[in-house]
Design an enzyme around this catalytic site. Structure first.
Site, PDB file in Angstrom:
ATOM      1  N   HIS A   1      13.813 -32.486 -13.532  1.00 29.96           N
ATOM      2  CA  HIS A   1      12.408 -32.620 -13.922  1.00 29.96           C
ATOM      3  C   HIS A   1      11.703 -33.748 -13.176  1.00 29.96           C
ATOM      4  O   HIS A   1      10.509 -33.678 -12.934  1.00 29.96           O
ATOM      5  CB  HIS A   1      12.285 -32.873 -15.428  1.00 29.96           C
ATOM      6  CG  HIS A   1      12.494 -31.642 -16.247  1.00 29.96           C
ATOM      7  ND1 HIS A   1      13.740 -31.202 -16.612  1.00 29.96           N
ATOM      8  CD2 HIS A   1      11.618 -30.749 -16.758  1.00 29.96           C
ATOM      9  CE1 HIS A   1      13.618 -30.094 -17.324  1.00 29.96           C
ATOM     10  NE2 HIS A   1      12.344 -29.792 -17.425  1.00 29.96           N
ATOM     11  N   GLY A   2      12.434 -34.794 -12.848  1.00 33.98           N
ATOM     12  CA  GLY A   2      11.781 -35.903 -12.175  1.00 33.98           C
ATOM     13  C   GLY A   2      12.795 -36.921 -11.709  1.00 33.98           C
ATOM     14  O   GLY A   2      13.867 -37.067 -12.315  1.00 33.98           O
TER      15      GLY A   2
END
Lengths: 466, 346
Positions: free
Chosen positions: A321-322
């Site tokens: 996601h990040g």
């Protein structure tokens, strides 16, 4: 080009649909490919080359795998290429920053180094996962990739390119070759889905972003009440934002005669973390299960290794996601929730409605707690937010009392929605003439909501950043 | 078969669009007093007059030789058409635009010119300054400045022409689009009664000059009473000149000189100033600071029109205590043009 942007709504989508259905059937896939590249290039023309390179490289490997004497090596090469590109663009800054921190901790002078700053290509996380899935499926002989045009269109297909759903080759490729014929009913239903998603995005997600952004801009500087409201709003914002994008992607696809998989099924009504991940970002969950959790050993090697596999899978899912420790922490928390859920599974095999409700309340609280790490800019900011929330009992007891009521309402609404939808479908099936008018009315209502409740700015989708 | 289905589908979309437009107009006529008066939502800034002004600037063709910057006093006080006409009578051809925005201070302009203004650089920046511009405690200006740089208008400044065209087209078709923040001001009671949101208090005229909307300015009798009480008054507040403020003036000077132009500062006459900075002591300190600044920065021009000309202005020239009305703005614009014609710097 965001879905809610006028250039997409008034020009790109109508033009694509019109041309797509006007040209001879054999040329439709080419129309989709051209439209998809135009969609991607409108963001950054240079990174269109990356998309094209990735397509050609992956196509060459998946075509070679079935006839290769050493298919495993080719599979490894394909995975390394995809993860290498992802690592460079997405994690180089994060890893170099972490390396500099480590060197600084060891005493080296890293004061002038802020880490690498590389612009993240749009959709790279999504198309990397799709390419790995097609490589593995080809290796497992679950799919056999056909022509280049189909492969390139599968990869670049614009409705799902940027934020999913993460589709399998075998789900989409046959449809690209033989889309469902254009009928008024299918088009009407696709348009209704699209406008429903649009209304959800502009009326709900974008407006919920205001208190969420306010709370998380500086978590240590806001009151406990503002933080609690902001967190509550963020949990809804991310659901509506992401679900809205998927709904629009599914609606646009249906108008083009294609069906994309469902990505959300009322996840906040889940009675356990395992159920939550079967209902939240469904296509990511199944990717993590099939290409990470099961290859790691899944639940086949004893209880402790199962827990380890769950935590590793979710930490990597978090980092997908990040690039930041806060995402790893978010993943680790969910890994631990899943391990706990796994450990308790046998004891609550057939729960009563009351027990199910209690499970849903605990699951929702856990999910919301983990959202703090997901939304905060860093681990430090997440801890600040938790510190601020800890003052809730003394600072704002009313908010503390209202929180379980709001959570209960959310769970009951999540339970009621599928039931209401099923009743509506029954009603529509009973009177076939009513359906077009009802669907038209809903579409018009969503359209007006999207117009009247939109804010002046065009907020990007939360998942665009991934 | 597909052809007929396609026609049916597009007919359906057209029907829905027609119904949506009809409903939109109906709602808009209930929500707004003048629903047709808008700028596209993607250009929305912190204040309606700023949105209108920057929309007009973008629509204007050609280049501007002089940009007038400052806050609301400059916005109301300088009429570019008159400045240009007076200069043209003296044989100086130029074209100016009033970019002044309510509440901002001098710190706003260097970043605005660097990050927003994308037209050819002007030959002259004409910046209206007032005492609070230089004071480090002016937090209201910071709020306005932050709101500007966080607005959708600023976010969308670099979008493509196709993107902008489409957004503008949508705003013209659907009046309600992107105006939820405005609608919220109406309140449910107001919406049910159909009161209609009043148009913005500041009406932006040609080339950025602003006027009060009808009924907004106080009566002349009220003005006279206030002037008697507030025009000349003492106070304990002292001007706290901020480094950031002085730094911003220097940055703006460097920016324009790097492009071959010059910066001229000027002041605007007031009838009275209700702000804490409106005392005799602060105004004197401001004048001293400005004179010291231009001594230290000799390339920067300074036209101290405020105190020098204040006696020539009467009650009839002011909209309120510190904002000129059209006649006062005409007078100041002529004086400004005369001073500019004699300024050798640009």
């Amino acid at each position: 080009m965001l879905f809610p942007a006028a250039v997409f709504l008034l020009i790109f989508l109508p033009a694509t649909i019109a041309v797509y259905w006007t040209v001879p059937a054999r040329m439709r896939i080419a129309v989709l490919l051209v439209a998809s590249y135009a969609f991607y290039l409108s963001w950054n023309p240079v990174y269109g080359l990356l998309l094209a390179f990735s397509t050609v490289a992956n196509y060459a490997i998946v075509r070679a795998i079935p006839d290769s004497p050493q298919p495993k090596r080719l599979l490894a090469l394909g995975i390394v290429v995809n993860l290498g590109v992802l690592a460079f663009f997405k994690y180089a800054g994060f890893l170099s920053g972490a390396g500099a921190d480590l060197l600084g901790w060891l005493g080296a002078d890293t004061s002038g180094f802020d880490g690498l700053d590389i612009l993240l290509p749009l959709a790279i996380s999504f198309f990397t996962f799709e390419m790995i899935s097609v490589l593995v499926d080809t290796y497992r002989r679950d799919v056999r990739v056909g022509g280049f045009l189909v492969f390139a269109t599968y990869k670049a297909y614009f409705p799902k390119l940027v934020s999913g759903p993460i589709t399998r080759y075998r789900e989409l490729a046959p449809q690209l070759l033989r889309p469902a014929p254009l009928t008024f009913e299918r088009f009407q239903s696709g348009l209704a889905l699209f406008t429903l998603g649009l209304a959800t995005k502009v009326a709900l997600a974008d407006n919920l972003a205001v208190p969420a952004d306010r709370a998380f801009a500086d978590p240590s500087a806001v009151s406990a009440h503002v933080m609690a409201v902001g967190l509550g709003a963020f949990g809804l914002q991310i659901l509506f934002d992401f679900a809205a994008y998927t709904t629009m992607a599914r609606g646009a696809s249906r108008m083009l005669g294609l069906e994309l998989p469902l990505n959300f099924r009322y996840p906040y009504g889940s009675a356990s973390p395992s159920e939550f991940w079967r209902r939240w970002h469904i296509t990511l969950s199944r990717w993590l299960r099939d290409y990470l959790y099961i290859p790691l050993g899944g639940n086949r090697k004893g209880r402790l290794l199962t827990y380890r596999n769950l935590i590793i899978t979710m930490v990597l899912g978090g980092l997908w996601h990040g690039a930041g420790w806060q995402f790893a922490a978010w993943g680790a928390l969910h890994g631990m929730f899943l391990a706990l859920s796994h450990a308790l599974r046998g004891r609550f095999a057939d729960p009563s409605p009351v027990l199910r409700f209690c499970g849903a309340l605990i699951t929702l609280s856990a999910v919301y707690f983990a959202w703090i790490f997901f939304r905060a800019d860093s681990i430090g900011a997440a801890l600040d937010a938790i510190g601020t929330l800890a003052a809730l009992p003394s600072e704002s007891p009313r908010t503390l009392l209202l929180a379980p009521l709001a959570a209960s309402a959310l769970i009951l609404a999540s339970w009621a929605m599928p039931w209401l939808a099923a009743r509506a479908r029954e009603l529509a099936a009973r009177d076939i003439r009513l359906r077009p008018v009802a669907v038209g009315g809903i579409t018009l209502a969503c359209w007006l909501v999207a117009i009247s409740l939109s804010r002046s700015s065009l907020a990007p989708f939360v998942y665009f950043e991934f | 078969m597909t052809g007929r289905a396609l026609l049916t589908c597009f007919g359906y979309v057209a029907l829905l669009a027609l119904l949506a437009v009809g409903a939109d107009r109906l709602i808009a006529s209930r929500v707004f007093q003048s629903p047709g008066e808008l700028v596209p939502a993607y250009r929305a800034f912190q204040e309606p007059s700023v949105s209108v002004k920057l929309h007009d600037l973008e629509q204007a063709s050609g280049t501007f030789d002089t940009l007038v910057l400052g806050n609301s006093r400059t916005l109301f006080g300088v009429r570019p058409d008159i400045v240009d006409r007076v200069l043209a009578d003296r044989g100086i051809a130029q074209r100016s635009f009033n970019l002044a925005m309510p509440t901002v201070d001098v710190r706003f302009w260097p970043r605005f010119m660097r990050d927003y203004y994308d037209r050819p650089a002007p030959k002259r920046l004409l910046l209206g300054v007032i005492p609070r511009d230089l004071d480090a405690r002016n937090v209201q200006a910071v709020t306005q400045m932050n709101a500007f740089f966080a607005s959708s208008g600023f976010d969308n400044r670099d979008r493509s022409a196709a993107w902008r065209g489409a957004e503008e087209w949508r705003s013209r078709i659907f009046t309600m689009h992107g105006r939820f923040n405005e609608v919220r001001r109406a309140g449910i009671g107001g919406l049910l009664r159909g009161d209609g949101l009043a148009p913005p208090q500041i009406r932006v005229s040609e080339r950025g000059w602003g006027q009060f909307a009808p009924g907004v300015a106080p009566s002349k009798r009220e003005l006279a009473e206030q002037a008697r009480r507030l025009a000349v008054r003492s106070g304990s507040l002292r001007l706290a000149v901020g480094d950031e403020q002085i730094g911003a003036l220097r940055q703006l000077d460097r920016w324009i000189r790097a492009r071959g132009g010059c910066l001229t500062l000027f002041t605007v006459p007031v009838l009275y100033d209700r702000e804490p900075w409106g005392t005799v002591e602060v105004r004197r300190a401001f004048e001293r600071t400005m004179r010291a600044f231009v001594r230290a920065n000799p390339r920067v021009g300074y036209l101290d029109l405020g105190p020098r000309t204040e006696d020539e202005y009467g009650l009839a020239d002011f909209g309120d205590g510190d904002h000129l009305d059209p006649s006062g703005a005409g007078r100041l614009s002529r004086q400004l043009a005369d001073a500019l014609a004699e300024d050798p710097r640009c």
